[in-house]
Enzyme design. Structure first.
Site, PDB file in Angstrom:
ATOM      1  N   ASP A   1       1.000  -1.110   0.082  1.00  0.00           N
ATOM      2  CA  ASP A   1      -0.217  -0.191   0.024  1.00  0.00           C
ATOM      3  C   ASP A   1       0.853   1.327  -0.088  1.00  0.00           C
ATOM      4  O   ASP A   1       1.457   1.293   0.935  1.00  0.00           O
ATOM      5  CB  ASP A   1      -0.884  -0.199   1.281  1.00  0.00           C
ATOM      6  CG  ASP A   1      -1.955   1.071   0.946  1.00  0.00           C
ATOM      7  OD1 ASP A   1      -2.294   1.373  -0.090  1.00  0.00           O
ATOM      8  OD2 ASP A   1      -2.417   1.468   1.970  1.00  0.00           O
TER       9      ASP A   1
ATOM     10  N   HIS B   1      -3.421  14.065   0.725  1.00  0.00           N
ATOM     11  CA  HIS B   1      -3.793  13.156   1.951  1.00  0.00           C
ATOM     12  C   HIS B   1      -2.716  13.069   2.895  1.00  0.00           C
ATOM     13  O   HIS B   1      -2.856  13.484   4.227  1.00  0.00           O
ATOM     14  CB  HIS B   1      -3.982  11.665   1.469  1.00  0.00           C
ATOM     15  CG  HIS B   1      -4.007  10.670   2.284  1.00  0.00           C
ATOM     16  ND1 HIS B   1      -5.036  10.706   3.595  1.00  0.00           N
ATOM     17  CD2 HIS B   1      -3.183   9.732   2.845  1.00  0.00           C
ATOM     18  CE1 HIS B   1      -4.798   9.719   4.415  1.00  0.00           C
ATOM     19  NE2 HIS B   1      -3.722   9.029   4.261  1.00  0.00           N
TER      20      HIS B   1
ATOM     21  N   GLU C   1     -10.547   3.892   3.727  1.00  0.00           N
ATOM     22  CA  GLU C   1      -9.763   4.750   2.703  1.00  0.00           C
ATOM     23  C   GLU C   1      -9.958   4.678   1.133  1.00  0.00           C
ATOM     24  O   GLU C   1     -10.044   3.496   0.915  1.00  0.00           O
ATOM     25  CB  GLU C   1      -8.174   4.343   2.998  1.00  0.00           C
ATOM     26  CG  GLU C   1      -7.737   4.829   4.284  1.00  0.00           C
ATOM     27  CD  GLU C   1      -6.084   4.919   4.675  1.00  0.00           C
ATOM     28  OE1 GLU C   1      -5.478   3.741   4.119  1.00  0.00           O
ATOM     29  OE2 GLU C   1      -5.594   5.174   5.507  1.00  0.00           O
TER      30      GLU C   1
ATOM     31  N   GLU D   1      -9.152   4.314  -2.351  1.00  0.00           N
ATOM     32  CA  GLU D   1      -7.954   3.925  -3.101  1.00  0.00           C
ATOM     33  C   GLU D   1      -8.168   3.267  -4.252  1.00  0.00           C
ATOM     34  O   GLU D   1      -9.097   2.947  -4.644  1.00  0.00           O
ATOM     35  CB  GLU D   1      -7.053   2.952  -2.003  1.00  0.00           C
ATOM     36  CG  GLU D   1      -6.717   3.852  -0.797  1.00  0.00           C
ATOM     37  CD  GLU D   1      -5.419   2.909  -0.083  1.00  0.00           C
ATOM     38  OE1 GLU D   1      -4.717   2.549  -0.727  1.00  0.00           O
ATOM     39  OE2 GLU D   1      -5.244   3.109   1.090  1.00  0.00           O
TER      40      GLU D   1
ATOM     41  N   ASP E   1      -9.194   0.580   1.780  1.00  0.00           N
ATOM     42  CA  ASP E   1      -8.190   0.175   2.738  1.00  0.00           C
ATOM     43  C   ASP E   1      -8.696   0.494   4.078  1.00  0.00           C
ATOM     44  O   ASP E   1      -8.212   1.336   4.832  1.00  0.00           O
ATOM     45  CB  ASP E   1      -6.936   0.542   2.482  1.00  0.00           C
ATOM     46  CG  ASP E   1      -5.739   0.537   3.482  1.00  0.00           C
ATOM     47  OD1 ASP E   1      -5.787  -0.547   4.165  1.00  0.00           O
ATOM     48  OD2 ASP E   1      -4.773   1.287   3.980  1.00  0.00           O
TER      49      ASP E   1
ATOM     50  N   ARG F   1      -8.053   4.117  13.155  1.00  0.00           N
ATOM     51  CA  ARG F   1      -7.203   5.365  13.412  1.00  0.00           C
ATOM     52  C   ARG F   1      -6.624   5.391  14.862  1.00  0.00           C
ATOM     53  O   ARG F   1      -5.501   5.625  15.224  1.00  0.00           O
ATOM     54  CB  ARG F   1      -7.964   6.448  13.254  1.00  0.00           C
ATOM     55  CG  ARG F   1      -8.500   6.738  11.870  1.00  0.00           C
ATOM     56  CD  ARG F   1      -7.339   6.746  10.778  1.00  0.00           C
ATOM     57  NE  ARG F   1      -7.839   6.802   9.476  1.00  0.00           N
ATOM     58  CZ  ARG F   1      -7.081   6.303   8.418  1.00  0.00           C
ATOM     59  NH1 ARG F   1      -5.899   6.158   8.438  1.00  0.00           N
ATOM     60  NH2 ARG F   1      -7.614   6.516   7.300  1.00  0.00           N
TER      61      ARG F   1
ATOM     62  N   GLN G   1      -3.902   2.519  15.033  1.00  0.00           N
ATOM     63  CA  GLN G   1      -2.790   3.152  14.096  1.00  0.00           C
ATOM     64  C   GLN G   1      -1.947   4.292  14.851  1.00  0.00           C
ATOM     65  O   GLN G   1      -0.667   4.411  14.954  1.00  0.00           O
ATOM     66  CB  GLN G   1      -3.226   4.013  13.072  1.00  0.00           C
ATOM     67  CG  GLN G   1      -2.225   4.515  11.923  1.00  0.00           C
ATOM     68  CD  GLN G   1      -2.756   4.921  10.657  1.00  0.00           C
ATOM     69  OE1 GLN G   1      -4.190   4.957  10.499  1.00  0.00           O
ATOM     70  NE2 GLN G   1      -2.176   5.362   9.804  1.00  0.00           N
TER      71      GLN G   1
ATOM     72  N   LYS H   1      -4.406  -1.941  10.108  1.00  0.00           N
ATOM     73  CA  LYS H   1      -4.645  -2.148   8.740  1.00  0.00           C
ATOM     74  C   LYS H   1      -4.669  -3.559   8.272  1.00  0.00           C
ATOM     75  O   LYS H   1      -5.167  -3.810   7.035  1.00  0.00           O
ATOM     76  CB  LYS H   1      -3.745  -1.457   7.672  1.00  0.00           C
ATOM     77  CG  LYS H   1      -4.243   0.077   8.043  1.00  0.00           C
ATOM     78  CD  LYS H   1      -3.181   0.942   7.439  1.00  0.00           C
ATOM     79  CE  LYS H   1      -3.321   2.542   7.513  1.00  0.00           C
ATOM     80  NZ  LYS H   1      -4.093   3.200   6.411  1.00  0.00           N
TER      81      LYS H   1
ATOM     82  N   THR I   1      -8.988  -5.546   3.681  1.00  0.00           N
ATOM     83  CA  THR I   1      -8.820  -4.587   2.744  1.00  0.00           C
ATOM     84  C   THR I   1      -9.674  -4.973   1.835  1.00  0.00           C
ATOM     85  O   THR I   1      -9.868  -6.510   1.320  1.00  0.00           O
ATOM     86  CB  THR I   1      -7.244  -4.708   1.909  1.00  0.00           C
ATOM     87  OG1 THR I   1      -6.524  -4.482   3.152  1.00  0.00           O
ATOM     88  CG2 THR I   1      -7.073  -3.707   0.963  1.00  0.00           C
TER      89      THR I   1
ATOM     90  N   GLU J   1      -9.920  12.617   7.695  1.00  0.00           N
ATOM     91  CA  GLU J   1      -9.886  13.889   6.841  1.00  0.00           C
ATOM     92  C   GLU J   1     -11.183  14.598   6.875  1.00  0.00           C
ATOM     93  O   GLU J   1     -11.372  16.004   7.001  1.00  0.00           O
ATOM     94  CB  GLU J   1      -9.259  13.879   5.565  1.00  0.00           C
ATOM     95  CG  GLU J   1      -7.876  13.426   5.581  1.00  0.00           C
ATOM     96  CD  GLU J   1      -7.536  12.815   4.065  1.00  0.00           C
ATOM     97  OE1 GLU J   1      -7.009  13.742   3.333  1.00  0.00           O
ATOM     98  OE2 GLU J   1      -7.535  11.545   4.068  1.00  0.00           O
TER      99      GLU J   1
END
Ligand code: MN
Length: 415
Positions: free
Chosen positions: A130, A137, A203, A205, A237, A241, A244, A257, A261, A362
């Site tokens: 990834d 971002h 996410e 992607e 993905d 948080r 993380q 993560k 996925t 975000e």
């Protein structure tokens, strides 16, 4: 120009101009029907059985490539074979070709209503990497984690940053996702705790699947990199948080993560995306020579994210700072080899606007500006039973080359 992408092509199969799977697309996927799993392509609301066509001799020189539960062998064969198959299928589905059009027996065998099939993972994915290639971002997240001045790490503008992900938990669109358990530590607590993630995120992607492999010790020249990429899918993905934030230093994402996925089922070939290649962002400082892109390798792909049926983000793949050739070349610069069917994801694709953010983190500015939902509710992060859907397409003149969707619903944590 490649005749299989011509805007004037028509198929004898009917579909709407906004349909994602016109004759200009011809994606590849794996489907199950009648108890057998095999490869097919998609045209309108039908799946065309490539294993059956192969068996009947429509692809001279190929045998046993499509009557398999994954596309790895086909991916390993490279551009010349990919092109032959694509041309043959395009010709067969053309409104002016009588072969399949006028053979009702073959049509009823080879064209299966999409509603009657179950899609499967298209590839036995060996390795999953990834990237982190959207400047917007990386800047948004870096600002939240380290402040505006230190948003981009010193390496970011010089190389496409990535981590090696987990291929075992790559799942197909529609697979429910259990909220992960994990270790988190609140800023005001002395000790970490073990519990369900409270800050579960998506996410936005895209990812590409590799074609012919390379051998260990042999870096891939960027000028040859395109020949090692078959096509692209949508990727979500999923990211925890809170896990993380606690675990990511010094080696990067791990359990935040690795639980899931999701990918869309149809691989859209680079050949179908060729008309939508465009210039990417200006790269300053200029990349080192081994990362110099041979031409324009961004793609104009419109992207949308829905929470339930509510549109929460609109972005575009063309915003990516590092392109797919640069990513693949950098991946192999050390002599690291690739195998047919590796998945390389882009990293979250955020754009320049408030509404073009590719993650909840975000969109809600780390929880300070919740996303407003219809009916008065709001979201900072994902709740149990939330469904996230990502869709994407290239807009041609009178047709779309689309990716369908990647969807997933959050289930409660399993303790
Ligand atoms: Mn990611």
């Amino acid at each position: 120009m490649d005749p299989t992408t011509s805007a004037s092509l028509r198929s004898f199969i009917d579909y709407d101009p906004s349909h994602h799977f016109p004759i200009q697309n011809l994606p590849l996927g794996i489907f199950e029907h009648g108890g057998r799993v095999r490869a097919g392509t998609r045209i309108g609301d039908f799946v065309l059985d490539l294993a059956l066509l192969e068996e009947k001799g429509y692809f001279p020189g190929l045998s046993g490539v499509f009557n398999r539960p994954e596309l790895n062998r086909f991916l390993s064969m490279g551009q010349a074979v990919w092109k032959e198959v694509r041309s043959a299928v395009s010709h067969l589905l053309d409104v002016n070709t009588p072969g399949l059009r006028d053979n009702s027996g073959l049509r009823s065998q080879a064209l299966i209503p999409y509603a009657d099939v179950v899609m499967k993972l298209p590839v036995a994915i060996g390795d999953y990497t990834d990237f982190y290639s959207s400047r917007e971002h990386a800047t948004n997240v870096g600002t939240m984690f380290r402040g505006k001045e230190n948003a981009l790490m010193p390496n970011w503008l010089h190389l496409p940053v990535a981590y090696h992900g987990r291929s075992s938990s790559v799942v197909l669109s529609g697979t429910p996702i259990h909220r992960p358990m994990g270790q988190v530590k609140a800023d005001d607590l002395e000790h970490p705790v073990h519990g369900p993630s409270q800050l579960l995120d998506f996410e936005l992607e895209m990812g590409f699947f590799t074609g012919p492999g390379t051998s260990v010790g042999h870096p891939l020249d960027i000028k040859n990199a395109a020949g090692h990429i078959f096509g692209m899918v949508l990727v979500n993905d999923w990211s925890a948080r809170d896990i993380q934030k606690w675990e990511y230093q010094p080696l990067g994402p791990f359990t935040a993560k690795n639980f899931a996925t999701s990918i869309s089922p149809w691989i859209v070939p680079l050949a179908a995306l060729e008309p939508f290649r465009c210039k990417g962002p200006e790269q300053e400082p200029a990349p080192l020579p081994y990362l110099e892109s041979p031409g324009d390798w961004a793609f104009d792909i419109e992207l949308e994210v829905y929470l339930q049926d509510h549109l929460i983000s609109q972005s575009n793949f063309k915003y990516m700072y590092w392109n797919i050739l640069q990513q693949l070349s950098h991946h192999t610069v050390t002599g690291c080899n690739i195998n047919p069917g590796d998945l390389m994801a882009s990293g979250t694709i955020s754009g320049p606007d408030e509404n073009s953010c590719g993650s909840m983190l975000e969109l809600c500015r780390a929880g300070t500006r919740p996303v407003q939902m219809p009916g008065g509710g709001e979201r900072k992060f994902l709740r149990d039973n939330d469904t996230v859907k990502i869709t994407g397409w290239c807009q041609g003149e009178g047709y779309r080359v689309g990716f369908g969707e990647v969807a997933g619903t959050i289930l409660p944590a399993v303790n």
